[in-house]
Design a protein around this motif. Structure first.
Motif, short mmCIF file in Angstrom:
data_model
loop_
_atom_site.label_atom_id
_atom_site.label_comp_id
_atom_site.label_asym_id
_atom_site.label_seq_id
_atom_site.Cartn_x
_atom_site.Cartn_y
_atom_site.Cartn_z
N LYS A 33 -11.89 2.26 8.69
CA LYS A 33 -11.97 2.26 10.16
C LYS A 33 -10.81 1.50 10.80
O LYS A 33 -9.67 1.78 10.52
N ARG A 34 -11.11 0.50 11.63
CA ARG A 34 -10.06 -0.20 12.38
C ARG A 34 -9.06 -0.92 11.47
O ARG A 34 -7.91 -1.13 11.83
N ASP A 35 -9.50 -1.29 10.27
CA ASP A 35 -8.65 -2.03 9.34
C ASP A 35 -7.94 -1.12 8.33
O ASP A 35 -7.48 -1.60 7.29
N ALA A 36 -7.87 0.17 8.64
CA ALA A 36 -7.26 1.12 7.69
C ALA A 36 -5.84 0.73 7.34
O ALA A 36 -5.44 0.79 6.16
N TRP A 37 -5.07 0.33 8.34
CA TRP A 37 -3.66 -0.03 8.09
C TRP A 37 -3.57 -1.23 7.15
O TRP A 37 -2.67 -1.31 6.30
N LEU A 38 -4.52 -2.18 7.28
CA LEU A 38 -4.52 -3.37 6.44
C LEU A 38 -4.99 -3.03 5.02
O LEU A 38 -4.45 -3.55 4.04
N ALA A 39 -5.97 -2.15 4.92
CA ALA A 39 -6.45 -1.71 3.61
C ALA A 39 -5.35 -1.02 2.82
O ALA A 39 -5.22 -1.20 1.61
N ILE A 40 -4.53 -0.24 3.52
CA ILE A 40 -3.39 0.43 2.86
C ILE A 40 -2.40 -0.61 2.34
O ILE A 40 -1.89 -0.48 1.23
N LEU A 41 -2.15 -1.64 3.14
CA LEU A 41 -1.23 -2.70 2.72
C LEU A 41 -1.75 -3.46 1.50
O LEU A 41 -0.95 -3.95 0.68
#
Length: 366
Positions: A33-41
């Motif tokens: 969800k909102r933290d998708a970009w962080l999960a990818i990192l």
């Protein structure tokens, strides 16, 4: 296997284009969800690096052999042969799925009256021509295409920022459900997609003109791809909001469609479509090439080019039957394949082969 070589830069570009592929356009990482970009990192460098290190270690032990050939040396002719069949089927299936991604987006967004079959034929015929010319040509084409992709990305980013559609508040609160709440839904998909799919490169690495640069080239390409993917998803969420982002099949397309500059510059859809076409061309092409080389090694075909046309036809037909509709296609790709295909085939089998190869090498040297 054709006796040609590609340099480290070309390999870097091939890996980057393969990793970005369709992931750049779809709602990659939407499970977080909102933290998708962080999960990818977090997942990208770990999953991508660990998986590629397995492939590069196998390549270092058998620098002149493809996966199909060294699997037979490691676990014996018959088991190795069966593993080769499994990987060839896997590459065929992945090529068909990625071709379907390309076709679905184009028929939904632009070629609404064009049959899906004809859209797929255009891609397959182009790939057949390029692969007949050889992997060296594909590598040179990758160098040019990376520049085009970066140019399109910079143009799209500037357009989004100037339009004022990006709202940084859409990214907050970060880690709303805690670290576990972000990581758990994203596993195993972000851990193995698209990194596990790079098992196709086990049949391309022998073409690298400097085998010692495999690890450095692969890891740098993975880290660069992670940065691009994470930034793209961050931009999508800031424009669309988490609700639209998670519901959208092609988030980047939705983001670009909201751009309007001076009530004159708008409808920048071609930027996204061209990005998808380029990325998907290389992703399908690498799976296509891996299938051809793997089959030629497996069945002792002297000239691998004789297999290009029949394999291309199989991929074309499979792309039309790989799923009944796009919703089913997404469900299979995001839910079933990471756990039941990518992890066993692209991670566990190569890891077990590496362990057996190292044990055998230890006993031979002792």
């Amino acid at each position: 296997m054709e006796n040609v070589k590609i340099n480290a830069l070309q390999m870097f570009c091939l890996i980057v284009l393969f990793a970005l592929g369709t992931a750049l356009v779809v709602s990659y990482g939407s499970e977080a969800k909102r933290d998708a970009w962080l999960a990818i990192l977090l997942y990208g460098p770990v999953g991508g690096s660990l998986i590629f290190m397995i492939y590069s270690c196998l390549h270092r032990l058998y620098p002149n052999l493809s996966f199909v050939l060294y699997a037979q040396q490691i676990v014996g002719k018959w088991i190795g042969w069966l593993l080769g069949v499994v990987f060839i089927i896997y590459f065929l299936h992945e090529a068909a799925r990625d071709l379907r991604d390309y076709g679905d987006l184009l028929t939904v967004s632009m070629f609404t009256e064009t049959p899906l079959f004809m859209v797929h034929v255009m891609m397959i015929l182009t790939l057949i021509y390029v692969l007949y010319l050889g992997i060296e040509v594909l590598g040179r084409l990758a160098e040019i295409s990376v520049v085009i992709i970066l140019g399109l990305g910079i143009t799209a980013t500037i357009s989004v920022l100037l339009s004022g559609k990006a709202d940084i508040n859409q990214l907050f609160p970060i880690l709303e459900h805690g670290l576990k709440g972000m990581l758990s839904p994203s596993f195993p998909s972000l851990f193995v997609i698209p990194w596990g799919e790079m098992s196709a490169f086990t049949l391309i690495l022998p073409h690298l003109n400097n085998p010692r640069s495999v690890m450095r080239t692969g890891l740098s390409a993975i880290l660069f791809s992670v940065a691009v993917l994470s930034f793209t998803i961050l931009l999508n969420i800031s424009v669309l909001g988490v609700d639209v982002f998670t519901r959208s099949n092609f988030a980047l397309l939705e983001t670009i469609r909201r751009v309007s500059l001076m009530e004159f510059i708008e409808r920048l859809d071609p930027i996204v479509l061209l990005t998808l076409i380029i990325g998907d061309f290389f992703k399908v092409g690498i799976f296509f090439y891996a299938t051809v080389i793997g089959a030629s090694d497996l069945f002792k075909v002297k000239n691998h080019k004789t297999l290009i046309l029949p394999v291309g036809i199989i991929i074309l037909l499979a792309s039309l039957t790989v799923a009944g509709n796009f919703a089913e296609h997404i469900k299979i790709g995001g839910g079933l394949l990471p756990l039941y295909a990518h992890i066993p085939i692209s991670v566990i089998i190569p890891l077990l082969l590496l362990i057996v190869a190292l044990i055998r090498k230890h006993f031979r040297s002792s």
